[in-house]
Motif scaffolding. Structure first.
Motif, PDB file in Angstrom:
ATOM      1  N   VAL A 493       0.837  -1.201   0.000  1.00 42.67           N
ATOM      2  CA  VAL A 493       0.000   0.000   0.000  1.00 42.67           C
ATOM      3  C   VAL A 493       0.874   1.255   0.000  1.00 42.67           C
ATOM      4  CG1 VAL A 493      -1.715   1.312   1.308  1.00 42.67           C
ATOM      5  CG2 VAL A 493      -1.923  -1.169   1.137  1.00 42.67           C
ATOM      6  N   LEU A 494       1.904   1.265   0.840  1.00 48.07           N
ATOM      7  CA  LEU A 494       2.792   2.422   0.910  1.00 48.07           C
ATOM      8  C   LEU A 494       3.561   2.604  -0.392  1.00 48.07           C
ATOM      9  CD1 LEU A 494       4.044   4.749   2.471  1.00 48.07           C
ATOM     10  CD2 LEU A 494       5.669   3.119   3.479  1.00 48.07           C
ATOM     11  N   ALA A 495       3.979   1.486  -1.003  1.00 53.90           N
ATOM     12  CA  ALA A 495       4.722   1.577  -2.271  1.00 53.90           C
ATOM     13  C   ALA A 495       3.884   2.279  -3.338  1.00 53.90           C
ATOM     14  CB  ALA A 495       5.141   0.187  -2.741  1.00 53.90           C
ATOM     15  N   PHE A 496       2.610   1.914  -3.468  1.00 54.40           N
ATOM     16  CA  PHE A 496       1.773   2.546  -4.487  1.00 54.40           C
ATOM     17  C   PHE A 496       1.459   4.007  -4.144  1.00 54.40           C
ATOM     18  CE2 PHE A 496       1.140  -1.729  -6.081  1.00 54.40           C
ATOM     19  CZ  PHE A 496       1.023  -1.519  -7.451  1.00 54.40           C
ATOM     20  N   LEU A 497       1.362   4.315  -2.865  1.00 57.33           N
ATOM     21  CA  LEU A 497       1.179   5.720  -2.486  1.00 57.33           C
ATOM     22  C   LEU A 497       2.389   6.552  -2.891  1.00 57.33           C
ATOM     23  CD1 LEU A 497      -0.400   7.948  -0.970  1.00 57.33           C
ATOM     24  CD2 LEU A 497       0.753   7.205   1.133  1.00 57.33           C
ATOM     25  N   LEU A 498       3.580   6.033  -2.609  1.00 56.53           N
ATOM     26  CA  LEU A 498       4.795   6.743  -2.989  1.00 56.53           C
ATOM     27  C   LEU A 498       4.941   6.835  -4.504  1.00 56.53           C
ATOM     28  CD1 LEU A 498       7.267   5.228  -0.355  1.00 56.53           C
ATOM     29  CD2 LEU A 498       6.401   7.574  -0.412  1.00 56.53           C
ATOM     30  N   ALA A 499       4.481   5.798  -5.219  1.00 56.47           N
ATOM     31  CA  ALA A 499       4.571   5.819  -6.674  1.00 56.47           C
ATOM     32  C   ALA A 499       3.674   6.899  -7.268  1.00 56.47           C
ATOM     33  CB  ALA A 499       4.189   4.452  -7.245  1.00 56.47           C
ATOM     34  N   GLN A 500       2.515   7.106  -6.669  1.00 57.30           N
ATOM     35  CA  GLN A 500       1.602   8.125  -7.169  1.00 57.30           C
ATOM     36  C   GLN A 500       2.061   9.532  -6.821  1.00 57.30           C
ATOM     37  OE1 GLN A 500      -2.130   6.211  -5.526  1.00 57.30           O
ATOM     38  NE2 GLN A 500      -2.901   6.830  -7.532  1.00 57.30           N
ATOM     39  N   LEU A 501       2.609   9.707  -5.634  1.00 59.39           N
ATOM     40  CA  LEU A 501       2.929  11.055  -5.170  1.00 59.39           C
ATOM     41  C   LEU A 501       4.421  11.372  -5.172  1.00 59.39           C
ATOM     42  CD1 LEU A 501       0.412  11.413  -2.189  1.00 59.39           C
ATOM     43  CD2 LEU A 501       0.183  12.219  -4.541  1.00 59.39           C
ATOM     44  N   GLY A 502       5.266  10.380  -5.453  1.00 62.94           N
ATOM     45  CA  GLY A 502       6.704  10.621  -5.457  1.00 62.94           C
ATOM     46  C   GLY A 502       7.127  11.747  -6.384  1.00 62.94           C
ATOM     47  N   PRO A 503       6.700  11.742  -7.658  1.00 63.23           N
ATOM     48  CA  PRO A 503       7.072  12.855  -8.540  1.00 63.23           C
ATOM     49  C   PRO A 503       6.576  14.201  -8.022  1.00 63.23           C
ATOM     50  CG  PRO A 503       6.280  10.987  -9.817  1.00 63.23           C
ATOM     51  CD  PRO A 503       5.998  10.668  -8.386  1.00 63.23           C
ATOM     52  N   TRP A 504       5.364  14.246  -7.482  1.00 65.66           N
ATOM     53  CA  TRP A 504       4.813  15.496  -6.938  1.00 65.66           C
ATOM     54  C   TRP A 504       5.670  16.017  -5.784  1.00 65.66           C
ATOM     55  CZ3 TRP A 504       2.445  15.843  -1.946  1.00 65.66           C
ATOM     56  CH2 TRP A 504       1.880  17.087  -1.674  1.00 65.66           C
ATOM     57  N   VAL A 505       6.129  15.089  -4.913  1.00 68.62           N
ATOM     58  CA  VAL A 505       6.983  15.488  -3.790  1.00 68.62           C
ATOM     59  C   VAL A 505       8.245  16.167  -4.300  1.00 68.62           C
ATOM     60  CG1 VAL A 505       8.424  14.589  -1.914  1.00 68.62           C
ATOM     61  CG2 VAL A 505       6.083  13.748  -2.199  1.00 68.62           C
ATOM     62  N   ARG A 506       8.767  15.707  -5.432  1.00 68.54           N
ATOM     63  CA  ARG A 506      10.010  16.243  -5.981  1.00 68.54           C
ATOM     64  C   ARG A 506       9.773  17.377  -6.980  1.00 68.54           C
ATOM     65  NH1 ARG A 506      13.704  11.458  -8.065  1.00 68.54           N
ATOM     66  NH2 ARG A 506      15.264  13.154  -7.978  1.00 68.54           N
ATOM     67  N   GLY A 507       8.529  17.867  -7.049  1.00 66.04           N
ATOM     68  CA  GLY A 507       8.237  18.978  -7.939  1.00 66.04           C
ATOM     69  C   GLY A 507       8.168  18.588  -9.398  1.00 66.04           C
ATOM     70  N   ARG A 508       7.813  17.331  -9.661  1.00 62.73           N
ATOM     71  CA  ARG A 508       7.724  16.845 -11.036  1.00 62.73           C
ATOM     72  C   ARG A 508       6.318  16.337 -11.321  1.00 62.73           C
ATOM     73  NH1 ARG A 508      13.526  13.589 -11.033  1.00 62.73           N
ATOM     74  NH2 ARG A 508      14.831  15.453 -10.958  1.00 62.73           N
ATOM     75  N   SER A 509       6.069  16.039 -12.564  1.00 66.97           N
ATOM     76  CA  SER A 509       4.761  15.554 -12.975  1.00 66.97           C
ATOM     77  C   SER A 509       4.798  14.055 -13.212  1.00 66.97           C
ATOM     78  CB  SER A 509       4.321  16.256 -14.257  1.00 66.97           C
ATOM     79  OG  SER A 509       5.247  15.998 -15.307  1.00 66.97           O
ATOM     80  N   GLY A 510       3.602  13.474 -13.383  1.00 66.78           N
ATOM     81  CA  GLY A 510       3.524  12.073 -13.765  1.00 66.78           C
ATOM     82  C   GLY A 510       3.384  11.129 -12.589  1.00 66.78           C
ATOM     83  N   PHE A 511       3.678   9.867 -12.861  1.00 69.05           N
ATOM     84  CA  PHE A 511       3.538   8.791 -11.885  1.00 69.05           C
ATOM     85  C   PHE A 511       4.668   7.800 -12.084  1.00 69.05           C
ATOM     86  CE2 PHE A 511       1.494   7.459 -15.730  1.00 69.05           C
ATOM     87  CZ  PHE A 511       1.785   6.115 -15.849  1.00 69.05           C
ATOM     88  N   LEU A 512       4.845   6.913 -11.103  1.00 68.63           N
ATOM     89  CA  LEU A 512       5.895   5.900 -11.165  1.00 68.63           C
ATOM     90  C   LEU A 512       5.279   4.514 -11.299  1.00 68.63           C
ATOM     91  CD1 LEU A 512       8.140   7.190  -8.216  1.00 68.63           C
ATOM     92  CD2 LEU A 512       8.314   7.780 -10.643  1.00 68.63           C
ATOM     93  N   LEU A 513       5.943   3.651 -12.023  1.00 66.41           N
ATOM     94  CA  LEU A 513       5.558   2.246 -12.117  1.00 66.41           C
ATOM     95  C   LEU A 513       6.207   1.481 -10.967  1.00 66.41           C
ATOM     96  CD1 LEU A 513       6.182   1.820 -15.939  1.00 66.41           C
ATOM     97  CD2 LEU A 513       3.940   1.804 -14.837  1.00 66.41           C
ATOM     98  N   VAL A 514       5.413   0.737 -10.214  1.00 69.93           N
ATOM     99  CA  VAL A 514       5.943  -0.035  -9.091  1.00 69.93           C
ATOM    100  C   VAL A 514       6.530  -1.343  -9.619  1.00 69.93           C
ATOM    101  CG1 VAL A 514       5.422  -1.153  -6.891  1.00 69.93           C
ATOM    102  CG2 VAL A 514       4.241   0.963  -7.541  1.00 69.93           C
ATOM    103  N   LEU A 515       7.754  -1.634  -9.214  1.00 65.95           N
ATOM    104  CA  LEU A 515       8.446  -2.855  -9.636  1.00 65.95           C
ATOM    105  C   LEU A 515       8.369  -3.916  -8.552  1.00 65.95           C
ATOM    106  CD1 LEU A 515      11.651  -1.399 -11.341  1.00 65.95           C
ATOM    107  CD2 LEU A 515       9.489  -2.070 -12.408  1.00 65.95           C
ATOM    108  N   GLY A 516       7.976  -5.122  -8.936  1.00 67.71           N
ATOM    109  CA  GLY A 516       7.987  -6.252  -8.023  1.00 67.71           C
ATOM    110  C   GLY A 516       9.306  -6.988  -8.096  1.00 67.71           C
ATOM    111  N   SER A 517       9.513  -7.921  -7.157  1.00 66.00           N
ATOM    112  CA  SER A 517      10.809  -8.603  -7.130  1.00 66.00           C
ATOM    113  C   SER A 517      10.701 -10.028  -6.592  1.00 66.00           C
ATOM    114  CB  SER A 517      11.817  -7.811  -6.285  1.00 66.00           C
ATOM    115  OG  SER A 517      11.319  -7.611  -4.971  1.00 66.00           O
ATOM    116  N   ALA A 518       9.626 -10.738  -6.969  1.00 69.57           N
ATOM    117  CA  ALA A 518       9.537 -12.159  -6.627  1.00 69.57           C
ATOM    118  C   ALA A 518      10.131 -12.976  -7.772  1.00 69.57           C
ATOM    119  CB  ALA A 518       8.086 -12.564  -6.387  1.00 69.57           C
ATOM    120  N   ASN A 519      11.028 -13.912  -7.468  1.00 71.74           N
ATOM    121  CA  ASN A 519      11.651 -14.707  -8.529  1.00 71.74           C
ATOM    122  C   ASN A 519      10.749 -15.865  -8.949  1.00 71.74           C
ATOM    123  OD1 ASN A 519      12.398 -17.181  -6.918  1.00 71.74           O
ATOM    124  ND2 ASN A 519      13.579 -15.662  -5.770  1.00 71.74           N
TER     125      ASN A 519
END
Length: 722
Positions: A493-519
Motif C-alpha cells: 500500500v505504501l509503495a503505491f502511495l509513494l509511486a503516485q505522489l513521489g514525482p509530486w513530492v520532488r516537484g515533477r509531474s507524472g507517476f511511477l511504475l511499481v516494480l515487483g521482485s519475486a523470482n
C-alpha cells in the motif's frame, strides 16, 4: 559470365502492437536503410505491420484493414522501387485469416505467402487467431482490396505456398518463425527445389540460453542443403510479457555472415550481406546425396517476377564469415529485462520506477537491472542515437539545454527506491539497501512502517477483542502468519502511495511504475504473500530462478560496477517478518519453505518442461538424487512440493506481469495453464509414491542426516498464506 552477386538485407524492428503509425515509420526506415546499402531484397519481422502481440485484436477486421492501409502507404512514391520488400501482416483470403508474408516491388503487390505451421505452445496461441495453409502447392489468385487496386492498377496477385523466380537469375522461398523448428521444415523442400534464398520473418522471444538453439537450426539448415538464409526478428517489448531479442542474421552454406544485436534500445537495425549465389549452386552440386534427393523431389511452384535481383557491383566481394555472438546468461539477465523495462517506461507515459528495496538478493537484482538500463541509455546517447536521447530527456524531465550527464544521474531521475523496515528488520539489510542505492544512483528513502503495522493490529483488537501474537510469544501458526502478512501487505500500500505522489513530492509531474521482485521459484512455490510488495505493475525477475539471480549478482558486482551486490549475494535470504528473541535462529527463506532454491528449480523444470506428475517426478528423482537422499526422503520432498504448490497455486492467478525468461515459469495468465483449485492431499498419487518408497526404503546416508540437522528438512511454516 557475370557472377550472381546480390546484396540482401534483414532487420530488427522494435514494433508495438496496434501502433500502426510508428510501425509503418520503422518499416519505411528499414527499407530506406536497406536501399542505401545496395540491397535488392529486404525481409522484416513476423506480423511487423500490426505488431506480433495483438492477440485477440487479430479477431478485429480493423487490424487487417489497417494493415492494408499501411501497405498502401508503403507502395506510394519510390520506396519499393528496385527493391523486393517482404513484410509481415494478417490477410483474410476466402473467409479465412492467415499469418502472411506480403511481397512488394515497384509499387505493386507481387505475392502473398501464408504460414503453413503455427506456433501453439508455450507463450504462443497462433491457431486461436489464424489458420495454417493446408492446400499444399495450390496457388490461388487473391483479390486485392479495392483501395489497393485503385492505387496499383492490379486487381489480383498470387497467393499460396510457393517461391518467387526473378528473371532467371535468382529464386526466393519463405518459412516463417515456427516453421524453422518443425520436423518437415519448408527450407528442406525449398533447398531441394533449388531455391537460392530462404527468408524467415520471425517473432521470437528471448529466453535464457535459447539463442544458440535458434542459430544452430539455421546453420544446420544451410550446412546440409546449402543456400542463403535470412532471419529477421522483432526486438523489444510490444506490449506484453515477452521481450523479442532481435539477432537478425545471414547464413550461407552453413557459414555465419552477419548478425544484428540481441539487446539494444535502437528501434531500427538493418543487417546486410553480399552473397554469391554461384557459391550456393557449387555447394549443392558437390554433395552427391543432395543431388539424388533433389532429382527425386517435386519442385515447388514458382511465381515469375520480372525483376533482376542480382544488381550488386560485379567487382564487389562477398561478405566474409564471422563467429556468432552469444551472451553469457548473466549478461542476458542484465540487458534483456533492462531493454524490456525501457520500452515499457517510454511507451507507458510513466515518469520512472518505484522499487521497494529490502537489501536482499531479489530486490537488489531489480535495482541493478534498472541501473543497467540507465547505463545502456547513456551508451546509446553517446553513440548518437537521437531517439533514445529524446526519450531520456522527456521521461527524466530535463530542462531546456540540459543533457544526460551519467548513468547515476539518470537513475536519480528514473528510479525511486524505498527501504520499508520494521522492528523485525536488521540494520545490515538497511545498510545494504542504502549502499546499493548510492551506487546505482537512485533517489532513496529509508523509513519505518511500525506505526501503520501497529495501527492495523490495534484496529483488529478493537474489532474482535483479540490480540494476535507471534509464535515466539506463544501465538498460533495462524496468528504468526497473519502478523507477518500485515507487514508485507502494508508495504505494498505504501509503495503505491509513494509511486503516485513521489514525482509530486520532488516537484515533477507524472507517476511511477511499481516494480515487483519475486523470482520464478517463489512464484512456483507460492512463497510470497498475496498482495504484498510482490504485487506491482511489472516484475523484471519473475521469470528468473534464484540460482541464476545469485550468479547475476556476482557478475553485476564486477561488470556493472555495483560492488555492494557482492555483499548481497553472500547474505542468507530472509523475509525479516518475525521478531528475533535471544537464542533464536534468524528466519531464513529456505528453512521457511522446507526446501532449497536449488531443489525448487529441479521441481519446476520436471513439472513444466518434462511434464511430470507426482509419481513420475518421484521416479525421476530416484535416479537424479540416488546419492543424495534415500527413497523415503525423496518421497517426502516430492509430496511436500506438490502439496504446497497446489495450496498456493491460487497466487499464480495474481502474479505481477513478469518478464518471461524461463520455460518453467508458473505464470497462470499466459504461459502455465493449470487449475488453481486442487485436492492438496493428492491421495491417489501420494499413495503410490508411499508404496514405492516403502518397498525400497534404506537407512539415510550421512549427508542427509547433516542436512536434517542443518534445518533444511523441516515443516513449512509460511505455506497456506492467503
Amino acid at each position: 559470365m557475370r557472377r550472381r552477386l546480390v546484396v540482401v538485407a534483414t532487420c530488427n524492428l522494435d514494433q508495438w502492437s496496434l501502433e500502426f503509425q510508428g510501425n509503418l515509420e520503422r518499416i519505411r526506415s528499414s527499407i530506406a536503410l536497406a536501399k542505401e546499402k545496395g540491397a535488392t531484397y529486404r525481409v522484416g519481422p513476423e506480423l511487423e505491420i500490426p505488431g506480433y502481440g495483438c492477440e485477440d485484436h487479430f479477431y478485429e477486421q480493423d487490424t487487417v484493414d489497417h494493415s492494408w492501409e499501411c501497405v498502401e502507404e508503403l507502395l506510394k512514391g519510390d520506396l519499393t522501387q528496385d527493391i523486393v520488400c517482404d513484410v509481415g501482416m494478417p490477410v483474410t483470403h476466402l473467409g479465412v485469416r492467415y499469418n502472411c508474408r506480403v511481397f512488394l516491388l515497384n509499387q505493386k503487390v507481387c505475392h502473398i505467402r501464408p504460414k503453413v505451421a503455427l506456433a501453439d505452445d508455450g507463450n504462443y496461441r497462433e491457431s486461436r487467431y489464424f489458420s495454417s495453409w493446408k492446400r499444399g502447392s495450390v496457388v490461388d489468385m487473391y483479390q486485392l482490396p479495392v483501395s489497393v487496386q485503385e492505387q496499383t492498377g492490379q486487381k489480383t496477385c498470387s497467393f499460396g505456398d510457393c517461391a518467387l523466380s526473378f528473371a532467371d537469375d535468382c529464386t526466393i522461398g519463405v518459412e516463417t518463425c515456427e516453421e524453422l523448428f518443425t520436423p518437415q521444415a519448408p527450407h528442406i523442400r525449398l533447398a531441394l527445389s533449388g531455391v537460392d534464398i530462404i527468408s524467415n520473418g520471425s517473432g521470437s522471444h528471448h529466453q535464457l540460453r535459447k539463442l544458440d538453439r535458434r542459430l544452430e537450426l539455421m546453420k544446420s539448415a544451410t550446412a546440409k542443403a546449402g543456400g542463403v538464409y535470412l532471419y529477421a526478428n522483432q526486438r523489444g517489448c510490444d506490449g506484453g510479457r515477452l521481450y523479442y531479442d532481435g539477432c537478425a542474421c545471414v547464413f550461407v552454406n552453413g557459414e555465419f555472415l552477419a548478425q544484428g544485436q540481441q539487446f539494444a534500445l535502437s528501434e531500427v537495425e538493418v543487417v546486410t550481406a553480399t552473397v554469391n549465389l554461384d557459391d550456393v549452386r557449387s555447394f549443392r552440386t558437390s554433395i552427391a546425396s543432395l543431388q539424388h534427393q533433389a532429382s527425386a523431389t517435386a519442385p515447388v511452384p514458382m511465381v515469375p517476377i520480372n525483376f533482376c535481383l542480382c544488381q550488386a557491383d560485379p567487382a564487389a566481394l562477398p561478405t566474409s564469415a564471422i563467429q556468432p555472438c552469444y551472451h553469457e546468461p548473466e549478461r542476458e539477465i542484465a540487458e534483456g529485462p533492462a531493454c524490456w523495462l525501457w520500452d515499457y517506461l517510454r511507451r507507458s507515459g510513466a515518469s520512472g520506477f518505484l522499487l521497494p528495496l529490502s537489501g536482499g538478493a531479489d530486490s537488489s537484482s531489480v535495482a541493478a537491472i534498472v541501473g543497467c538500463m540507465c547505463q545502456m541509455v547513456l551508451r546509446h546517447i553517446q553513440a548518437g542515437d537521437s531517439r533514445v536521447e529524446a526519450d531520456a530527456l522527456r521521461i527524466g524531465q530535463y530542462g531546456d539545454g540540459e543533457e544526460v550527464g551519467s548513468a547515476q544521474e539518470l537513475a536519480a531521475r528514473l528510479l525511486h527506491t524505498v527501504y520499508m523496515g520494521t522492528q523485525n528488520s536488521s540494520s545490515s539489510t538497511e545498510d545494504r539497501a542504502t549502499r546499493l542505492a548510492q551506487q546505482v544512483g537512485s533517489y532513496h528513502i529509508n523509513c519505518k512502517v511500525d506505526s501503520i503495522v501497529e495501527a492495523m493490529a490495534s484496529l483488529f483488537t478493537l474489532i474482535t477483542g483479540k490480540q494476535a501474537r507471534f509464535r515466539v510469544d506463544g501465538g498460533s501458526t495462524a496468528e504468526n502468519l497473519a502478523l507477518q502478512n500485515i507487514q508485507a501487505r502494508l508495504r505494498m500500500v505504501l509503495a503505491f502511495l509513494l509511486a503516485q505522489l513521489g514525482p509530486w513530492v520532488r516537484g515533477r509531474s507524472g507517476f511511477l511504475l511499481v516494480l515487483g521482485s519475486a523470482n520464478v521459484d517463489e512464484g512456483l512455490r507460492g512463497y510470497l504473500t498475496k498482495y504484498d510488495c510482490s504485487s506491482a505493475d511489472l516484475n523484471p525477475i519473475g521469470g528468473i530462478s534464484k540460482g541464476d539471480l545469485k550468479r547475476f549478482l556476482r557478475w553485476g558486482a564486477k561488470h556493472l560496477g555495483y560492488g555492494e551486490l557482492g555483499a548481497v549475494v553472500e547474505a542468507a535470504p530472509t523475509a525479516e517478518l518475525e521478531p528475533i528473541r535471544e537464542g533464536q535462529a534468524v528466519q531464513t527463506d529456505e528453512v521457511d519453505m522446507g526446501m532449497t532454491y536449488e531443489e525448487l528449480g529441479v521441481y519446476g523444470r520436471l513439472r513444466k518442461i518434462s511434464k511430470l506428475g507426482p509419481v513420475s517426478m518421484f521416479c525421476r528423482l530416484l535416479v537424479l538424487w540416488r546419492d543424495r537422499y534415500p527413497p523415503n526422503l525423496i518421497a517426502k520432498r516430492v509430496k511436500d512440493f506438490f502439496k504446497y504448490y497446489s495450496i498456493n497455486r491460487h497466487k499464480a492467478t495474481t502474479l505481477t506481469p513478469a518478464y518471461h525468461a524461463e520455460s518453467y515459469s508458473p505464470d497462470d495468465n499466459r504461459f502455465d495453464h493449470r487449475p488453481f483449485l486442487y485436492n492438496t492431499r493428492w491421495p491417489w498419487q501420494f499413495a503410490r509414491i508411499d508404496a514405492m518408497a516403502e518397498s525400497m526404503s534404506s537407512p539415510p546416508p550421512k549427508s542427509v542426516e547433516s542436512q536434517q540437522q542443518g534445518g533444511l528438512v523441516q515443516d513449512i511454516s509460511k505455506s497456506s498464506d492467503q
